[in-house]
Design a protein around this motif. Structure first.
Motif, PDB file in Angstrom:
ATOM      1  N   ARG A 462       0.819  -1.209   0.000  1.00 47.84           N
ATOM      2  CA  ARG A 462       0.000   0.000   0.000  1.00 47.84           C
ATOM      3  C   ARG A 462       0.854   1.260   0.000  1.00 47.84           C
ATOM      4  O   ARG A 462       2.002   1.248   0.423  1.00 47.84           O
ATOM      5  CB  ARG A 462      -0.899   0.017   1.238  1.00 47.84           C
ATOM      6  CG  ARG A 462      -1.825  -1.129   1.229  1.00 47.84           C
ATOM      7  CD  ARG A 462      -2.908  -1.161   2.233  1.00 47.84           C
ATOM      8  NE  ARG A 462      -3.709  -2.336   1.910  1.00 47.84           N
ATOM      9  CZ  ARG A 462      -4.712  -2.335   1.065  1.00 47.84           C
ATOM     10  NH1 ARG A 462      -5.085  -1.220   0.486  1.00 47.84           N
ATOM     11  NH2 ARG A 462      -5.370  -3.440   0.781  1.00 47.84           N
ATOM     12  N   SER A 463       0.242   2.358  -0.446  1.00 48.69           N
ATOM     13  CA  SER A 463       0.905   3.660  -0.377  1.00 48.69           C
ATOM     14  C   SER A 463       0.736   4.216   1.024  1.00 48.69           C
ATOM     15  O   SER A 463      -0.133   3.777   1.776  1.00 48.69           O
ATOM     16  CB  SER A 463       0.254   4.642  -1.348  1.00 48.69           C
ATOM     17  OG  SER A 463       0.507   4.271  -2.653  1.00 48.69           O
ATOM     18  N   ALA A 464       1.567   5.225   1.332  1.00 47.84           N
ATOM     19  CA  ALA A 464       1.448   5.842   2.648  1.00 47.84           C
ATOM     20  C   ALA A 464       0.122   6.614   2.755  1.00 47.84           C
ATOM     21  O   ALA A 464      -0.447   6.745   3.817  1.00 47.84           O
ATOM     22  CB  ALA A 464       2.624   6.774   2.875  1.00 47.84           C
ATOM     23  N   ARG A 465      -0.350   7.127   1.631  1.00 48.04           N
ATOM     24  CA  ARG A 465      -1.611   7.891   1.630  1.00 48.04           C
ATOM     25  C   ARG A 465      -2.635   7.175   0.770  1.00 48.04           C
ATOM     26  O   ARG A 465      -2.280   6.429  -0.137  1.00 48.04           O
ATOM     27  CB  ARG A 465      -1.364   9.282   1.042  1.00 48.04           C
ATOM     28  CG  ARG A 465      -0.477  10.115   1.917  1.00 48.04           C
ATOM     29  CD  ARG A 465      -0.055  11.400   1.209  1.00 48.04           C
ATOM     30  NE  ARG A 465       1.084  11.991   1.900  1.00 48.04           N
ATOM     31  CZ  ARG A 465       1.008  12.649   3.048  1.00 48.04           C
ATOM     32  NH1 ARG A 465      -0.171  12.813   3.628  1.00 48.04           N
ATOM     33  NH2 ARG A 465       2.076  13.152   3.624  1.00 48.04           N
TER      34      ARG A 465
ATOM     35  N   LYS B  17       3.313   5.450  12.200  1.00 46.20           N
ATOM     36  CA  LYS B  17       2.988   4.583  11.074  1.00 46.20           C
ATOM     37  C   LYS B  17       4.317   4.030  10.573  1.00 46.20           C
ATOM     38  O   LYS B  17       5.193   4.808  10.181  1.00 46.20           O
ATOM     39  CB  LYS B  17       2.313   5.413   9.990  1.00 46.20           C
ATOM     40  CG  LYS B  17       1.652   4.620   8.921  1.00 46.20           C
ATOM     41  CD  LYS B  17       0.842   5.552   8.047  1.00 46.20           C
ATOM     42  CE  LYS B  17       0.046   4.778   7.042  1.00 46.20           C
ATOM     43  NZ  LYS B  17      -0.776   5.637   6.219  1.00 46.20           N
ATOM     44  N   THR B  21       5.941  -1.026   6.692  1.00 48.07           N
ATOM     45  CA  THR B  21       4.722  -1.824   6.478  1.00 48.07           C
ATOM     46  C   THR B  21       3.456  -0.981   6.393  1.00 48.07           C
ATOM     47  O   THR B  21       2.418  -1.477   5.989  1.00 48.07           O
ATOM     48  CB  THR B  21       4.525  -2.820   7.637  1.00 48.07           C
ATOM     49  OG1 THR B  21       4.361  -2.071   8.852  1.00 48.07           O
ATOM     50  CG2 THR B  21       5.700  -3.756   7.790  1.00 48.07           C
ATOM     51  N   GLY B  22       3.539   0.265   6.799  1.00 43.70           N
ATOM     52  CA  GLY B  22       2.354   1.120   6.794  1.00 43.70           C
ATOM     53  C   GLY B  22       1.449   0.882   7.998  1.00 43.70           C
ATOM     54  O   GLY B  22       0.415   1.529   8.144  1.00 43.70           O
ATOM     55  N   ALA B 253       8.273   6.925  -2.337  1.00 46.22           N
ATOM     56  CA  ALA B 253       7.062   7.731  -2.162  1.00 46.22           C
ATOM     57  C   ALA B 253       5.895   7.090  -2.913  1.00 46.22           C
ATOM     58  O   ALA B 253       4.753   7.113  -2.450  1.00 46.22           O
ATOM     59  CB  ALA B 253       7.309   9.148  -2.653  1.00 46.22           C
ATOM     60  N   ALA B 254       6.191   6.509  -4.085  1.00 48.18           N
ATOM     61  CA  ALA B 254       5.118   5.875  -4.871  1.00 48.18           C
ATOM     62  C   ALA B 254       4.640   4.595  -4.197  1.00 48.18           C
ATOM     63  O   ALA B 254       3.443   4.295  -4.185  1.00 48.18           O
ATOM     64  CB  ALA B 254       5.618   5.559  -6.280  1.00 48.18           C
ATOM     65  N   ARG B 255       5.585   3.838  -3.653  1.00 49.22           N
ATOM     66  CA  ARG B 255       5.207   2.595  -2.970  1.00 49.22           C
ATOM     67  C   ARG B 255       6.296   2.271  -1.946  1.00 49.22           C
ATOM     68  O   ARG B 255       7.407   1.898  -2.334  1.00 49.22           O
ATOM     69  CB  ARG B 255       5.068   1.462  -3.992  1.00 49.22           C
ATOM     70  CG  ARG B 255       4.348   0.256  -3.414  1.00 49.22           C
ATOM     71  CD  ARG B 255       3.774  -0.626  -4.482  1.00 49.22           C
ATOM     72  NE  ARG B 255       4.758  -1.513  -5.065  1.00 49.22           N
ATOM     73  CZ  ARG B 255       4.449  -2.457  -5.959  1.00 49.22           C
ATOM     74  NH1 ARG B 255       3.201  -2.594  -6.372  1.00 49.22           N
ATOM     75  NH2 ARG B 255       5.377  -3.225  -6.455  1.00 49.22           N
ATOM     76  N   PRO B 256       5.993   2.429  -0.662  1.00 47.07           N
ATOM     77  CA  PRO B 256       7.045   2.293   0.350  1.00 47.07           C
ATOM     78  C   PRO B 256       7.773   0.955   0.327  1.00 47.07           C
ATOM     79  O   PRO B 256       8.932   0.876   0.732  1.00 47.07           O
ATOM     80  CB  PRO B 256       6.292   2.479   1.665  1.00 47.07           C
ATOM     81  CG  PRO B 256       5.097   3.288   1.299  1.00 47.07           C
ATOM     82  CD  PRO B 256       4.714   2.856  -0.077  1.00 47.07           C
TER      83      PRO B 256
END
Lengths: 527, 358
Positions: A462-465, B17, B21-22, B253-256
Motif C-alpha cells: 500500500r501507499s502511505a496515503r 505509522k 509496512t504502513g 514515495a510511490a510505494r514504500p
C-alpha cells in the motif's frame, strides 16, 4: 558580478558539446554527410536502413527455429504461426513494418545481397501472421477507443489477420470459451481489502466483464499496481491469443529503451527472479487451461503444426527490437512514413505517477547525461540468472515463482506477532522467546501461496496515503472477480502447482477413518 | 476521531505509522519489531559465534549510532556473548568529522565499549583536505571510499577483532543495486546484497541493518533519544549516486515497499556461471599485502599517484598508463604499511553460531 553578454564576450556562452565523436560524415560509407547520430556515431540514411534491418534480424532469427541455436543459415522453420502484439506505440508499429517488409512482402531492400534469388531466405517464414491489439480504454475514464484507427493501420499491410481484444476480455468467460477452454468453474473471487488475500465466493455471482475489470482495478492499492496489472492482463491475453492462433512466436515491439525501463521497473517491484523473462520467455499453458484437443485440431489442419501433438505447445516471446533504441525506431518510422497511432497515458484524476512512469522519466533523463545507460542496463541484466528454486508458476502472471518468498517476507517485516512482556536485560531473567516466522494458523484458503513475489506485492503493498481510484463510482465489492485464467486454475484446485506442499486450496473434505488409517498404516501396530 | 490502537498489540495507542509496512503501531511495539527484525537478520545469516570480537564501524551518524545501541541491546537480551568495540575512521575533513567523532566518544562512555580512532593521516600520510587541495573536488569520493575500506580493515586488525559490522541500511543497499545495474558493475552487483562478505585475506564484514529502513532508523533514534550528527560531506557528492538516491526516494514515495522489493530482486538473481568465469581473480597487493584485483591495490595506486603528483592515476585507465609510462615508482615512495590479518590465536568457546534458540 554581472551576467555575461554573449554578443560582446565570447566566453559568456558555454561551449556546446559535440554530439558526435569525430566527423559529420557517416562512419560506414565515410563520404556522405550523416543524417543521424546514434550514441556518438554518425550514419547516413542509406547506411542506417540496412544497419537497423541487420540488428532486427540478428536478434530475431536465432529464436525462430524450435532449437534456438541450431543451424539457421539455410532455413528458418518455426513450429507454428506468428502473432505480433501491437499497442499502437512507436516500437510495435516499427516492429510490424519490419516484419512485413522482411518476412511477408520480402522487400529486397531488407535482404542481404549474398545468397542468390533461390536462397531459402527468400521464402516466407511464417505461413500465417496475426496482429493482436488489446484496447485498454475501458480501464481509464475518458480514454479514447483507438481500435478502428489501429485496424486501419494494420490494413496498410496485406496478408495480415487482425484480432482486436479488449482489456476486460481477461474477465470474460465467453472469450475464454472462444479460445477453446472450458469455463465451467465456480464463482470465486479474492478479497483485496487486507493482506491475507482470502479466496471467497462472489456473493452476487460473476459480474459482467467490464464491471469485473473496473472493480478489480479500483480495489488495487496503488497506481503502480493498476499499471502493472494492466500490463500483466495484456501480456497474458496476448499469450492465450498466440495459443489460439497456433502461433509458436509472439513478437513484441519492446525497444532497447523500453526494455531498460521495464527491467529497472521490474527490479523495483521485486521481479528480480524474472529478469530473464523480461528479455525472452518460453511460455507453456497450464494443463488445465490448455485448449480442448478438438478445438486445437481444427487449427492444426491449417497451421504449420499439422500432424504434431499439441499438448506440449509453447509460445516463445521475442522482442526483436531489443538492440534498437527509441531514437532509431523514431528515425525508421519517419523515413518509412509510418503513421503512428500513438498511445494515451494511463492517468486518472488525482493519480500520482507509479513506479513504471517514474522509472521511464528517470531513465530517459539519465540517458541525456549518460548516453549508454539503456544499453548498459540491458547488457548487465543479460548477465543475470535467477537464483533459488522455482515453485511452480504464478497463478496471475504465469511466470516462474521463487520458492520461499512468504517466509522471507515474514522474517524481514514482522506484521502480526504481539510483543513479549518487556524484559529488563539487566535483571538476569531468561531472554525472551526467539522469533521465528509466524506459522500460518489461518487455514482459510488464500491466493497468497500461488502468487510470485511481484504479483503478491502488487496486490498487497500500500501507499502511505490513500489513492484515488480511476472509477470512484464503481460498486465497491469486498470480494473481486479474478482473471479467467486464474479462476480456471483455482477451479482446477491449482493443479500442477507444487507450492506450498501441493496443498489443495479449494476442496476441504472431511477425512474418513479408513483414509487416515491408510496414511498412518505403517506406523500402527497389529492388534 | 477516536485514537487508533496499535495494530500489533491491539492495546496501546498507536503513535506512528511504520514506513516499512504502513501499520499504525505504538512505541513499544515499534522498538520490539525493529530490534527483532535485526535479530532475525543476525540469526538467519548466523553472523556471530559466542566469544566473537566485533568492531562496530562508528561514524557518529544515525546509522552507526543506532547500530551501536541495538547491538548492545541484542547482545545482552539474547546473550550473543560478543565482545563489542567501536572503530572510527577520521578522514581529516575539517568541520565534517570533528563533531561526529565527539558523538562516537560519547557512545564509548554510554555503552562502555573500547574505541579506536584511525586517521587517514596516520595510515596514508594524507588527509582528505590535503587530497582535495591537490586533485580538486572532482573524483575525491574515489579516494575517500577506497581509503576508508582499507582503513576499517586495518583498524580491525589493530583491535584484533574477528568481525566488522557497519550501519549500511536497506536504502543504501537498494540504491547500490540500482546503481550497479545502471553502470554495469556486474561484480559488485553480484555481492552487494550479501549480508556478509569475507575473502581469504579480509576480515569478515556484515550489515545487520540490511533490511532496516533509513526512516525507521531515524525514528528509533528519535524515540530512544539517541543523539547523532547529520552532516553532509563538504566535498562534492558522487553525482551518479545522487541520481540513484533521488530516484529511490521517488520510488519509495510511490510505494514504500519499493526499497525492500529492490533488495529482494537483488537477492533473487545471480551472475551467470559463464560470466563469473571472466571475472578477475582476487590476489594480494605486492606492496601492502591487502586484497586486490591487480598487482597493486587501488589504495596503493591512488597513494602513488598522489605522491608523484599524478593523482588521477587510479581513476582512469589513461591516467594509469601515463603513470606507468613515467617510469617505476621511486625507491623512497611513501607506502601503506603491510597488511596483516589478526592472527593472534585466541581461546574461543567451541560453540556454534548465534541462533534463534539461544
Amino acid at each position: 558580478m554581472s551576467c555575461g553578454n554573449p554578443t560582446t564576450e565570447p566566453d559568456a556562452l558555454m561551449q556546446r558539446r559535440k554530439k558526435y565523436d569525430k566527423t559529420k560524415n557517416c562512419v560506414k560509407c565515410k563520404d556522405t554527410q550523416g543524417n543521424i547520430v546514434i550514441r556518438h556515431a554518425v550514419y547516413c540514411k542509406n547506411c542506417f536502413i540496412p544497419l537497423l534491418v541487420h540488428k532486427f534480424r540478428r536478434t530475431l532469427e536465432p529464436s525462430v527455429n524450435p532449437k534456438p541455436d541450431g543451424p539457421r543459415r539455410t532455413a528458418l522453420k518455426p513450429a507454428g504461426n506468428l502473432l505480433v502484439g501491437l499497442s499502437g506505440g512507436l516500437g510495435s508499429s516499427v516492429l510490424l513494418d519490419l516484419i512485413y517488409k522482411c518476412y511477408i512482402a520480402l522487400d529486397k531492400s531488407t535482404m542481404p545481397a549474398e545468397g542468390g534469388r533461390d536462397h531459402p531466405r527468400h521464402e516466407r517464414v511464417w505461413k500465417k501472421v496475426t496482429v493482436c491489439y488489446v484496447e485498454v480504454c475501458d480501464a481509464f475514464p475518458g480514454m479514447k477507443d483507438r481500435t478502428e484507427e489501429i485496424a486501419r493501420f494494420v490494413s496498410r499491410y496485406d496478408e495480415l489477420d487482425f484480432v482486436p481484444l479488449r482489456i476486460q476480455d481477461a474477465f470474460d468467460r465467453t472469450w475464454w470459451e472462444k479460445t477453446g477452454r472450458k469455463a465451467s468453474f465456480s464463482d470465486m473471487g479474492v478479497s483485496l481489502s487486507d493482506e491475507s488475500l482470502l479466496i471467497e465466493s462472489l456473493s452476487a455471482g460473476h459480474p459482467d466483464p467490464l464491471t469485473a475489470l473496473r472493480t478489480y482495478l479500483s480495489s488495487l492499492p496503488t497506481p503502480t499496481a493498476i499499471h502493472t496489472s494492466i500490463q500483466i492482463l495484456t501480456r497474458v491475453l496476448l499469450l492465450h491469443t498466440a495459443l489460439q492462433t497456433s502461433s509458436s512466436h509472439l513478437l513484441l515491439g519492446t525497444s532497447l529503451t523500453s526494455l531498460a525501463v521495464s527491467l529497472i521497473s521490474g527490479v523495483a517491484q521485486g521481479a528480480g527472479f524474472n529478469v530473464r523473462e523480461e528479455t525472452m520467455e518460453e511460455w507453456t499453458p497450464d494443463p488445465e487451461t490448455r485448449p480442448t484437443p478438438d478445438v486445437v485440431l481444427d487449427d492444426v489442419k491449417d497451421g504449420a503444426d499439422k500432424g504434431k501433438k499439441q499438448l506440449k505447445r509453447t509460445v516463445r516471446v521475442v522482442r526483436p527490437l531489443r538492440d534498437i533504441g527509441m531514437k532509431e525506431c523514431a528515425a525508421w518510422a519517419w523515413w518509412s512514413h509510418i503513421p503512428i497511432v500513438g498511445k494515451e497515458k494511463w492517468v486518472w484524476p488525482g493519480a500520482k505517477p507509479g513506479i513504471g512512469t517514474l522509472t521511464k522519466d528517470f531513465i530517459l533523463g539519465l540517458e541525456q547525461d549518460y548516453p549508454s545507460t539503456v544499453s548498459t542496463i540491458v547488457r548487465t541484466c543479460g548477465k543475470l540468472a535467477p537464483k533459488g528454486e522455482v515453485s511452480g508458476k504464478c497463478i496471475l502472471c504465469g511466470r516462474p515463482a521463487q520458492r520461499g518468498v512468504q517466509e522471507w517476507k515474514a522474517r524481514i517485516s514482522i506484521r502480526s506477532q504481539p510483543p513479549p512482556p518487556p524484559a529488563d536485560p539487566t535483571d538476569g531473567s531468561a531472554p525472551p522467546v526467539p522469533v521465528v516466522p509466524e506459522s500460518k494458523s489461518d487455514t482459510r484458503p488464500s491466493l497468497t501461496p500461488y502468487l510470485c513475489y511481484p504479483c503478491h506485492t502488487t496486490l498487497t503493498s500500500r501507499s502511505a496515503r490513500p489513492v484515488p481510484s480511476p472509477w470512484p463510482n464503481a460498486a465497491q465489492a469486498s470480494v473481486v472477480a479474478l482473471p479467467v485464467w486464474t479462476e480456471a486454475r483455482l477451479g482446477a484446485g491449482a493443479g500442477g502447482e507444487p507450492s506450498p506442499a501441493d496443498e489443495e486450496i479449494m476442496v476441504a473434505k472431511k477425512m474418513g477413518q479408513a483414509e487416515m488409517k491408510g496414511i498412518v498404516n505403517e506406523f500402527l501396530l497389529d492388534d | 476521531m477516536p485514537p487508533r490502537t496499535c495494530a500489533l498489540c491491539n492495546d496501546a495507542r498507536a503513535i506512528l505509522k511504520r514506513p516499512k509496512t504502513g501499520q499504525q503501531i505504538c512505541k513499544e511495539c515499534f522498538f520490539y519489531v525493529f530490534e527483532t527484525e535485526v535479530h532475525n537478520t543476525i540469526t538467519e545469516a548466523r553472523l556471530f559465534k559466542p566469544g566473537d570480537r566485533v568492531a562496530i564501524g562508528a561514524s557518529g551518524g544515525k546509522d552507526s549510532t543506532v547500530l551501536a545501541h541495538v547491538m548492545k541491546t541484542l547482545n545482552e537480551r539474547y546473550k550473543y556473548g560478543l565482545e563489542l568495540f567501536l572503530l572510527s575512521i577520521d578522514e581529516g575533513i575539517t568541520g565534517y568529522r570533528d563533531d561526529s567523532l565527539e558523538t562516537v566518544k560519547r557512545n564509548q562512555q554510554q555503552y562502555d565499549m573500547p574505541l579506536k580512532i584511525l586517521s587517514y593521516d596516520e595510515l596514508y600520510g594524507w588527509t582528505m583536505d590535503a587530497i582535495v587541495a591537490q586533485i580538486g573536488k572532482k573524483n575525491n569520493c574515489t579516494f575517500c571510499g577506497v581509503f576508508r575500506r582499507q582503513a576499517l580493515d586495518r583498524g580491525a586488525a589493530i583491535l584484533n577483532v574477528d568481525h566488522i559490522v557497519t550501519g549500511h541500511n536497506a536504502d543504501d543497499i537498494a540504491e547500490t543495486v540500482l546503481m550497479n545495474i545502471m553502470r554495469g558493475d556486474i561484480a559488485r552487483l553480484g555481492r552487494c546484497t550479501s549480508i556478509c562478505t569475507q575473502g581469504e585475506d579480509t576480515i569478515k564484514r556484515s550489515k545487520p541493518f540490511k533490511y532496516a529502513y533509513e526512516k525507521e532508523i531515524v525514528m528509533y533514534a528519535y524515540f530512544k533519544k539517541l543523539d547523532y550528527f547529520s552532516t553532509e560531506c563538504i566535498y562534492s557528492p558522487d553525482a551518479y549516486r545522487g541520481h540513484a538516491r533521488a530516484f529511490l526516494k521517488d520510488l519509495e514515495a510511490a510505494r514504500p515497499s519499493a526499497i525492500i522489493d529492490i533488495i529482494h530482486s537483488g537477492e533473487a538473481f545471480e551472475i551467470k556461471e559463464d560470466v563469473k568465469a571472466t571475472q578477475k581473480i582476487q590476489q594480494t597487493c605486492r606492496r601492502c599485502g591487502y586484497m586486490s584485483s591487480n598487482e597493486l591495490c587501488k589504495a596503493c595506486t591512488l597513494l602513488e599517484g598522489l605522491e608523484r603528483g599524478m593523482a588521477t592515476a587510479a581513476v582512469t585507465d589513461r591516467a594509469r598508463k601515463r603513470l606507468d609510462a613515467d617510469g617505476p615508482a621511486p625507491e623512497n615512495l611513501r607506502t601503506i604499511p603491510m597488511f596483516q590479518l589478526p592472527s593472534a590465536p585466541r581461546q574461543k568457546p567451541t560453540t556454534t553460531a548465534v541462533e534463534g534458540t539461544t
